[in-house]
Design an enzyme around this catalytic site. Structure first.
Site, short mmCIF file in Angstrom:
data_model
loop_
_atom_site.label_atom_id
_atom_site.label_comp_id
_atom_site.label_asym_id
_atom_site.label_seq_id
_atom_site.Cartn_x
_atom_site.Cartn_y
_atom_site.Cartn_z
CB CYS A 252 -0.97 -0.02 1.17
SG CYS A 252 -0.19 -0.14 2.77
NE ARG A 257 -3.70 2.58 2.63
CZ ARG A 257 -3.68 3.44 1.61
NH1 ARG A 257 -4.77 3.72 0.97
NH2 ARG A 257 -2.54 4.01 1.25
#
Lengths: 307, 152
Positions: A252, A257
């Site tokens: 990410c 994430r």
């Protein structure tokens, strides 16, 4: 001693049901005194450094991704000595069953779980739905800070290779599946940070060639729980085109994430080899001469000849 | 930079933070997050009147108001909106509200841009998170400058 694993139909369909617990299960375990008697250690890990202080699950300790898990000088995670000291201070022993929960559909909780896994902690689970579900169900919260009895934690050397990819690993991986979990605007190169988030400085926008775009939150239902197995398969096997046995790298912007996606691929769909590239876009988007693709197409990898 | 350069309310807040240990400073920031006043009704129903500070990790909206025909010495009022799930962002807003609300444009514009660093929170909160507060102060100063005509 590992705590008993939760049995339910949703979890049973996952490759590793022992990695999740539900809010009902945790509430029942708390009522049984599991935290007081040391059977479970509950950890809250949030993006907002003060959220725990506003109220947390009774008996839960706080671990902050930034101040506790990151080395404050080198861009890296803490070492074995610092992790052992942190774990012991939070009442965690090497054989403890740890349940982690947090805000934003467990995004930071998954990141903490991934760091625990770098140190080979055996029994670490996520609370499905995280903090938001617990709060939405109006379950008990407290501001009392627990004073856990110190745990016994050995200094374990971190074993990065199985679940962590560095930039050179990603370069060597090109041609095999990659999942980009950022927003569509970041993937196409329109922007280099999340919508409404701080600009963290990447000189180039776009994505790593051939990476499939599956924003992380698509693995979560509106209540913050993980999508069921069929839904996850439609997303990663169908849309992203992964096939069983694939060696996958997820990334990410700084690796948070993508920890959530790493968890879904590794433990819910059962991919053996999934690595999180924590350098992610803040490294790739600044690195000299690495290949980048702009726009919505995945792009291709140039075939190199010679050695 | 010393607190002597700050308006008195803000200097008092900085002194309070500096007198505390790091964990106590976090607790004080939490109290500021809880003390952040609600938006008045005329703004509550008109989100378009507020501007988002995108540098904050969580959604933070703010606006300023001055009286009609205000001069450089007239009071400026500050309004903030941030969700309760974002106590750190709310805490920063609470500090700026208590420290700056009702001051004149001249006084607000004289606050040093790196004032948030004086709170002694950078290590406990991390520089990344502190950036949101610096951005909030910068946005307030730009809006005050535009509204008052000072510094343009």
């Amino acid at each position: 001693m590992p705590y008993a694993v939760e049995q339910n139909d949703k979890f049973a369909a996952y490759a590793h049901p022992e990695r999740l617990v539900s809010t009902e299960w945790l509430a029942a375990a708390l009522a049984d005194g599991a935290v007081e008697n040391g059977g479970l250690v509950v950890v809250e890990s949030d993006e907002d450094v003060l959220l725990y202080e506003t109220g947390h699950i009774p008996g839960a300790v706080k671990i902050d991704w930034h101040t506790d898990l990151n080395d404050d000088v080198t861009r890296d995670y803490v070492d074995g000595a610092a992790f052992a000291a942190l774990a012991a201070a939070k009442g965690i022993s090497r054989d403890s069953t740890v349940v982690i929960y947090g805000d934003k559909s467990n995004w930071w909780a998954a990141y903490a779980l991934w760091v625990f896994t770098l140190f080979g902690h055996q029994d670490v689970r996520l609370l499905d739905g995280g903090r938001d579900k617990w709060v939405a169900e109006e379950r008990e919260l407290t501001r009392d800070r627990p004073s856990p009895t110190a745990g016994t934690y050995p200094e374990v050397e971190r074993n990065d290779a199985p679940i962590r990819a560095f930039k050179d690993d990603v370069l060597a991986h090109l041609g095999k599946p990659l999942i980009d979990v950022r927003s569509p605007e970041e993937y196409t190169g329109q922007r280099t940070h999340m919508p409404a988030y701080p600009e963290e400085g990447a000189l180039r926008g776009g994505h790593i060639p051939t990476a499939a775009s599956i924003p992380w939150a698509r693995a979560a239902a509106p209540d913050g729980t993980f999508r069921d197995r069929a839904e996850l398969e439609a997303l990663y096997l169908g849309e992203a085109g992964l096939t069983e046995g694939d060696d996958v790298v997820a990334y990410c912007r700084i690796g948070e994430r993508s920890s959530h996606t790493w968890f879904a691929l590794k433990y819910l769909l059962g991919f053996e080899s999934v690595r999180n590239y924590d350098g992610s876009w803040t490294e790739w988007g600044n690195a000299v001469r690495v290949p980048i693709v702009k726009g919505a197409e995945r792009g291709s990898v140039a075939v190199t000849t010679g050695v | 930079m010393t607190t002597q350069a700050l308006p008195s309310a803000l200097a008092a807040i900085v002194d309070d933070f500096q007198a505390l240990t790091e964990p106590e400073r976090l607790q004080l920031l939490l109290e500021f997050s809880e003390g952040l006043p609600q938006l008045p009704d005329r703004l509550k129903d008109h989100p378009e009147l507020l501007e988002q500070v995108v540098e904050c990790q969580s959604p933070l909206f703010l606006t300023i108001e001055t009286e009609k025909n205000a001069g450089p010495a007239s009071p400026v009022h500050l309004y903030f909106k941030a969700p309760v799930e974002a106590p750190t962002t709310r805490g920063f807003a609470g500090v700026l509200h208590e420290g700056l609300d009702g001051l004149s444009a001249e006084q607000i514009l004289a606050v040093p841009d790196d004032m948030p660093e004086l709170l002694g929170l950078t290590r406990a909160i991390t520089p990344l998170r502190m950036r949101g507060m610096t951005a909030m102060l910068g946005r307030i100063k730009r809006k005050v400058s535009a509204a008052s005509g000072i510094g343009r």
